[in-house]
Design a protein around this motif. Sequence first.
Motif, mmCIF file in Angstrom:
data_model
loop_
_atom_site.group_PDB
_atom_site.id
_atom_site.type_symbol
_atom_site.label_atom_id
_atom_site.label_comp_id
_atom_site.label_asym_id
_atom_site.label_seq_id
_atom_site.Cartn_x
_atom_site.Cartn_y
_atom_site.Cartn_z
ATOM 1 N N ILE A 179 0.833 -1.204 0.000
ATOM 2 C CA ILE A 179 0.000 0.000 0.000
ATOM 3 C C ILE A 179 0.863 1.248 0.000
ATOM 4 N N THR A 180 1.907 1.268 0.815
ATOM 5 C CA THR A 180 2.772 2.447 0.901
ATOM 6 C C THR A 180 3.488 2.700 -0.414
ATOM 7 N N CYS A 181 3.892 1.639 -1.104
ATOM 8 C CA CYS A 181 4.534 1.782 -2.407
ATOM 9 C C CYS A 181 3.625 2.561 -3.355
ATOM 10 N N SER A 182 2.383 2.157 -3.445
ATOM 11 C CA SER A 182 1.442 2.833 -4.332
ATOM 12 C C SER A 182 1.100 4.233 -3.822
ATOM 13 N N ALA A 183 0.954 4.388 -2.518
ATOM 14 C CA ALA A 183 0.627 5.701 -1.944
ATOM 15 C C ALA A 183 1.707 6.741 -2.271
ATOM 16 N N THR A 184 2.969 6.314 -2.231
ATOM 17 C CA THR A 184 4.032 7.271 -2.573
ATOM 18 C C THR A 184 3.915 7.712 -4.028
ATOM 19 N N ASP A 185 3.521 6.787 -4.906
ATOM 20 C CA ASP A 185 3.303 7.161 -6.309
ATOM 21 C C ASP A 185 2.198 8.198 -6.440
ATOM 22 N N ILE A 186 1.133 8.040 -5.651
ATOM 23 C CA ILE A 186 -0.019 8.942 -5.754
ATOM 24 C C ILE A 186 0.341 10.343 -5.256
ATOM 25 N N VAL B 254 -1.711 16.409 -4.174
ATOM 26 C CA VAL B 254 -2.702 15.510 -3.582
ATOM 27 C C VAL B 254 -2.702 15.760 -2.084
ATOM 28 N N THR B 255 -3.896 15.813 -1.507
ATOM 29 C CA THR B 255 -4.029 15.950 -0.060
ATOM 30 C C THR B 255 -4.999 14.891 0.450
ATOM 31 N N ASP B 256 -4.977 14.687 1.751
ATOM 32 C CA ASP B 256 -5.933 13.787 2.427
ATOM 33 C C ASP B 256 -5.938 12.376 1.851
ATOM 34 N N LEU B 257 -4.773 11.891 1.422
ATOM 35 C CA LEU B 257 -4.682 10.557 0.825
ATOM 36 C C LEU B 257 -4.831 9.471 1.881
ATOM 37 N N VAL B 258 -5.746 8.547 1.622
ATOM 38 C CA VAL B 258 -5.909 7.343 2.428
ATOM 39 C C VAL B 258 -6.058 6.181 1.441
ATOM 40 N N VAL B 259 -5.240 5.141 1.633
ATOM 41 C CA VAL B 259 -5.344 3.952 0.791
ATOM 42 C C VAL B 259 -5.610 2.762 1.709
ATOM 43 N N GLU B 260 -6.703 2.063 1.461
ATOM 44 C CA GLU B 260 -7.052 0.868 2.232
ATOM 45 C C GLU B 260 -6.838 -0.355 1.368
ATOM 46 N N GLY B 261 -6.318 -1.393 1.976
ATOM 47 C CA GLY B 261 -6.152 -2.662 1.287
ATOM 48 C C GLY B 261 -6.937 -3.741 1.997
ATOM 49 N N ASP B 262 -7.684 -4.505 1.241
ATOM 50 C CA ASP B 262 -8.480 -5.601 1.784
ATOM 51 C C ASP B 262 -8.092 -6.859 1.024
ATOM 52 N N TRP C 205 -3.383 8.688 -12.481
ATOM 53 C CA TRP C 205 -2.310 8.603 -11.479
ATOM 54 C C TRP C 205 -2.362 7.244 -10.784
ATOM 55 N N VAL C 206 -3.549 6.823 -10.397
ATOM 56 C CA VAL C 206 -3.703 5.530 -9.719
ATOM 57 C C VAL C 206 -3.342 4.393 -10.669
ATOM 58 N N MET C 207 -3.845 4.447 -11.883
ATOM 59 C CA MET C 207 -3.560 3.394 -12.850
ATOM 60 C C MET C 207 -2.073 3.319 -13.186
ATOM 61 N N ALA C 208 -1.397 4.468 -13.259
ATOM 62 C CA ALA C 208 0.050 4.464 -13.521
ATOM 63 C C ALA C 208 0.796 3.784 -12.388
ATOM 64 N N SER C 209 0.367 4.040 -11.168
ATOM 65 C CA SER C 209 0.987 3.373 -10.029
ATOM 66 C C SER C 209 0.784 1.873 -10.118
ATOM 67 N N LEU C 210 -0.455 1.458 -10.306
ATOM 68 C CA LEU C 210 -0.777 0.031 -10.311
ATOM 69 C C LEU C 210 -0.151 -0.715 -11.482
ATOM 70 N N GLU C 211 -0.195 -0.152 -12.656
ATOM 71 C CA GLU C 211 0.235 -0.868 -13.858
ATOM 72 C C GLU C 211 1.722 -0.716 -14.160
ATOM 73 N N THR C 212 2.347 0.374 -13.685
ATOM 74 C CA THR C 212 3.713 0.649 -14.118
ATOM 75 C C THR C 212 4.701 0.865 -12.981
ATOM 76 N N TYR C 213 4.399 1.761 -12.073
ATOM 77 C CA TYR C 213 5.425 2.237 -11.156
ATOM 78 C C TYR C 213 5.582 1.466 -9.855
ATOM 79 N N CYS C 214 4.521 0.953 -9.292
ATOM 80 C CA CYS C 214 4.607 0.297 -7.987
ATOM 81 C C CYS C 214 5.158 -1.119 -8.146
ATOM 82 N N SER C 215 6.427 -1.282 -7.816
ATOM 83 C CA SER C 215 7.086 -2.577 -8.026
ATOM 84 C C SER C 215 6.538 -3.665 -7.101
ATOM 85 N N THR C 216 6.087 -3.306 -5.905
ATOM 86 C CA THR C 216 5.575 -4.344 -5.004
ATOM 87 C C THR C 216 4.259 -4.919 -5.515
ATOM 88 N N ILE C 217 3.364 -4.072 -5.958
ATOM 89 C CA ILE C 217 2.095 -4.566 -6.506
ATOM 90 C C ILE C 217 2.353 -5.353 -7.785
#
Length: 155
Positions: free
Chosen positions: A40-47, A58-66, A99-111
Amino acid sequence: MKVTVSHQNDMKFEAKTSKSSFIIDCPTISPVEYFLSGLITCSATDIILIPKNQGKSVTDLVVEGDVIRAEPHPAKFDKLHLTYSFNSDADDDTQAARWVMASLETYCSTINTIRDTTQITYTIIHNGKTIRENEKMISGGGSNIDLGDISGCPS
């Protein structure tokens, strides 16, 4: 990248990286919870960084993982749903979604490390409005690869 984990006492371990160290207090916080937090933190830093590089904020960022995990052990991640909630000065909702899709599909190496074995979906709430709901990642999508049994720290 190198990480060294050393047993301290009971079920406490110290993880050392080239930059810092931290204590893993198992089972207070399990290694799987640390793992999910890292994803989650990996993707949050991208956002935060992707918009910043575009002169946006970006402000007030909250990312939840289930996570839904397989039964029985090794109880790998079968499904992961991420909910991104943030405010921004994006030109429009499409830019915020990109921005979210770029994180998920390209930049976030952990995901991207787990995307071939885990079905990943996401929801985006931008400036208080749900702009994407239960969307699937374009790539990956999980598979039925059996990685075998392992035993380790209780999760």
